[in-house]
Design an enzyme around this catalytic site. Sequence first.
Site, PDB file in Angstrom:
ATOM      1  N   ASN A   9     -22.098  -4.405  14.074  1.00  0.00           N
ATOM      2  CA  ASN A   9     -21.179  -3.792  15.044  1.00  0.00           C
ATOM      3  C   ASN A   9     -20.137  -2.996  14.263  1.00  0.00           C
ATOM      4  O   ASN A   9     -19.226  -3.573  13.672  1.00  0.00           O
ATOM      5  CB  ASN A   9     -20.523  -4.906  15.882  1.00  0.00           C
ATOM      6  CG  ASN A   9     -19.451  -4.371  16.814  1.00  0.00           C
ATOM      7  OD1 ASN A   9     -19.330  -3.169  17.024  1.00  0.00           O
ATOM      8  ND2 ASN A   9     -18.655  -5.281  17.376  1.00  0.00           N
ATOM      9  N   LYS A  11     -17.877  -1.063  15.308  1.00  0.00           N
ATOM     10  CA  LYS A  11     -16.596  -0.854  16.005  1.00  0.00           C
ATOM     11  C   LYS A  11     -16.193   0.629  15.880  1.00  0.00           C
ATOM     12  O   LYS A  11     -17.066   1.488  15.883  1.00  0.00           O
ATOM     13  CB  LYS A  11     -15.527  -1.812  15.474  1.00  0.00           C
ATOM     14  CG  LYS A  11     -16.052  -3.250  15.440  1.00  0.00           C
ATOM     15  CD  LYS A  11     -15.017  -4.296  15.245  1.00  0.00           C
ATOM     16  CE  LYS A  11     -15.697  -5.671  15.239  1.00  0.00           C
ATOM     17  NZ  LYS A  11     -14.755  -6.761  15.185  1.00  0.00           N
ATOM     18  N   HIS A  96     -17.720  -7.653  24.531  1.00  0.00           N
ATOM     19  CA  HIS A  96     -17.132  -8.028  23.236  1.00  0.00           C
ATOM     20  C   HIS A  96     -15.674  -8.449  23.443  1.00  0.00           C
ATOM     21  O   HIS A  96     -14.980  -7.889  24.302  1.00  0.00           O
ATOM     22  CB  HIS A  96     -17.210  -6.832  22.271  1.00  0.00           C
ATOM     23  CG  HIS A  96     -16.826  -7.208  20.881  1.00  0.00           C
ATOM     24  ND1 HIS A  96     -15.516  -7.282  20.481  1.00  0.00           N
ATOM     25  CD2 HIS A  96     -17.569  -7.569  19.814  1.00  0.00           C
ATOM     26  CE1 HIS A  96     -15.476  -7.671  19.215  1.00  0.00           C
ATOM     27  NE2 HIS A  96     -16.716  -7.848  18.783  1.00  0.00           N
ATOM     28  N   GLU A  98     -13.054  -7.777  21.911  1.00  0.00           N
ATOM     29  CA  GLU A  98     -12.076  -6.679  21.829  1.00  0.00           C
ATOM     30  C   GLU A  98     -12.047  -5.875  23.122  1.00  0.00           C
ATOM     31  O   GLU A  98     -11.008  -5.342  23.509  1.00  0.00           O
ATOM     32  CB  GLU A  98     -12.387  -5.789  20.612  1.00  0.00           C
ATOM     33  CG  GLU A  98     -11.971  -6.473  19.314  1.00  0.00           C
ATOM     34  CD  GLU A  98     -12.820  -6.142  18.103  1.00  0.00           C
ATOM     35  OE1 GLU A  98     -13.547  -5.136  18.117  1.00  0.00           O
ATOM     36  OE2 GLU A  98     -12.764  -6.923  17.130  1.00  0.00           O
ATOM     37  N   GLU A 168     -19.103 -15.674  19.862  1.00  0.00           N
ATOM     38  CA  GLU A 168     -18.103 -15.154  18.941  1.00  0.00           C
ATOM     39  C   GLU A 168     -16.737 -15.749  19.256  1.00  0.00           C
ATOM     40  O   GLU A 168     -16.023 -15.245  20.135  1.00  0.00           O
ATOM     41  CB  GLU A 168     -18.011 -13.624  19.081  1.00  0.00           C
ATOM     42  CG  GLU A 168     -19.278 -12.893  18.728  1.00  0.00           C
ATOM     43  CD  GLU A 168     -18.962 -11.486  18.232  1.00  0.00           C
ATOM     44  OE1 GLU A 168     -19.334 -11.173  17.101  1.00  0.00           O
ATOM     45  OE2 GLU A 168     -18.302 -10.734  18.964  1.00  0.00           O
ATOM     46  N   GLY A 174     -12.781 -10.984  12.687  1.00  0.00           N
ATOM     47  CA  GLY A 174     -11.932 -10.157  11.827  1.00  0.00           C
ATOM     48  C   GLY A 174     -10.835 -10.921  11.109  1.00  0.00           C
ATOM     49  O   GLY A 174      -9.915 -10.313  10.564  1.00  0.00           O
ATOM     50  N   SER A 214     -16.466 -13.120  11.361  1.00  0.00           N
ATOM     51  CA  SER A 214     -16.307 -13.271   9.915  1.00  0.00           C
ATOM     52  C   SER A 214     -17.581 -13.728   9.206  1.00  0.00           C
ATOM     53  O   SER A 214     -17.522 -14.545   8.286  1.00  0.00           O
ATOM     54  CB  SER A 214     -15.127 -14.202   9.601  1.00  0.00           C
ATOM     55  OG  SER A 214     -13.924 -13.608  10.077  1.00  0.00           O
TER      56      SER A 214
HETATM   57  P1  PGA Z   1     -16.141  -9.584  12.160  1.00  0.00           P
HETATM   58  O1  PGA Z   1     -16.457  -9.021  13.621  1.00  0.00           O
HETATM   59  O2  PGA Z   1     -17.498  -9.847  11.504  1.00  0.00           O
HETATM   60  O3  PGA Z   1     -15.381  -8.497  11.465  1.00  0.00           O
HETATM   61  O4  PGA Z   1     -15.364 -10.837  12.319  1.00  0.00           O
HETATM   62  C1  PGA Z   1     -17.481  -9.558  14.392  1.00  0.00           C
HETATM   63  C2  PGA Z   1     -17.511  -8.903  15.734  1.00  0.00           C
HETATM   64  O5  PGA Z   1     -16.440  -8.523  16.241  1.00  0.00           O
HETATM   65  O6  PGA Z   1     -18.578  -8.729  16.345  1.00  0.00           O
END
Ligand code: PGA
Length: 256
Positions: A9, A11, A96, A98, A168, A174, A214
Amino acid sequence: MRRPLIVGNWKMNKTASEAAVFTRDLRKRVPVSPYADVVLAPPFTALESVRNALGPSSLISLAAQNLHWEPYGAFTGEVSAPMLRDLGCRYVIVGHSERRTCFGERDESIQKKVLAALKFGLAPILCVGESLADREAERTESVVTAQLSSSLAGLPTQDLATVTIAYEPVWAIGTGRAATTEQAVTVHRSIRLFVETGWNSESASAIRILYGGSVTPQNIESLLASDAIDGALVGGACLNLDSFATIITFAQRPRA
Ligand code: PGA
C-alpha cells in the site's frame, strides 16, 4: 490451501514516473513464483504507469487504495470501480484506517464500497482494526466483529469468496510497533470464526486474512509462520525496494 498474499500500500507516495522506475526494478528483483500473490496499490495517478511497467502477463496485480460506490456521476474528486477496472485493477483496498480516521469513512459507506467493488469485478481488501483505546479496554474483538458485520452484512457466499480481510490494528500502522504474532493470530482466529458463524466452514477456511501494521523484513517471517496469517498489507516497508523484495521473498517460500 490459502496462497499467501502480499499487498504493498503505497499511500500518497511516488509520482507516476517514480512509480514506473520502482516497478521495473521490483520486477527484476522478485522472482516469479507460484507460492505467493503480490499486489501493488499505488495512488490513482500512478496506476497506469505501474500497469505499463508490470506488462501484460505480469503475475503482480494492481490494486487501488479506495473507490466511490457509484459507477459514475457528479462526485467531484472521486474514482469509480469501472474506472479502476478499465485501468487494469484487480483489487481495491476498502476501509483503510486512514480513510476512516482522516476522511470520516463509516461502516455504512464501506459496505457500499465493498458491494460496488464486487459488482464491477474488483476484489475488495477490507481493512478492520481496533484503536489503542479499544485494545486497552479489551474491546478488540467486539470492535473488529462490528466492523466486519456492518461491512459484509448479507453478502452471498460466492461474493465473500472474492473478499480478502486485512486485520490492521490502528496503533500498529506506521508506528513501528507491530502486533506480536500471537496478538495477530488471536484476532485472525476470531475473524475466521466470525466468517464460519456467518457463512460456513468452507468460506472460513478459504478466506484470506492478512495482517497489516508495521510489517518489516524483520517480523514477516514470524508472522507468516502461523497458518492463521495469510499474508500482509505493507505500508512503509513497501516503498523501499530492498525491504519489499525481502518481504515478498519470505512469502514465496513454500509453506510447511
Ligand atoms: P505500515 O502501514 O506498514 O506503514 O504500518 C500499513 C498500512 O497502513 O496498510
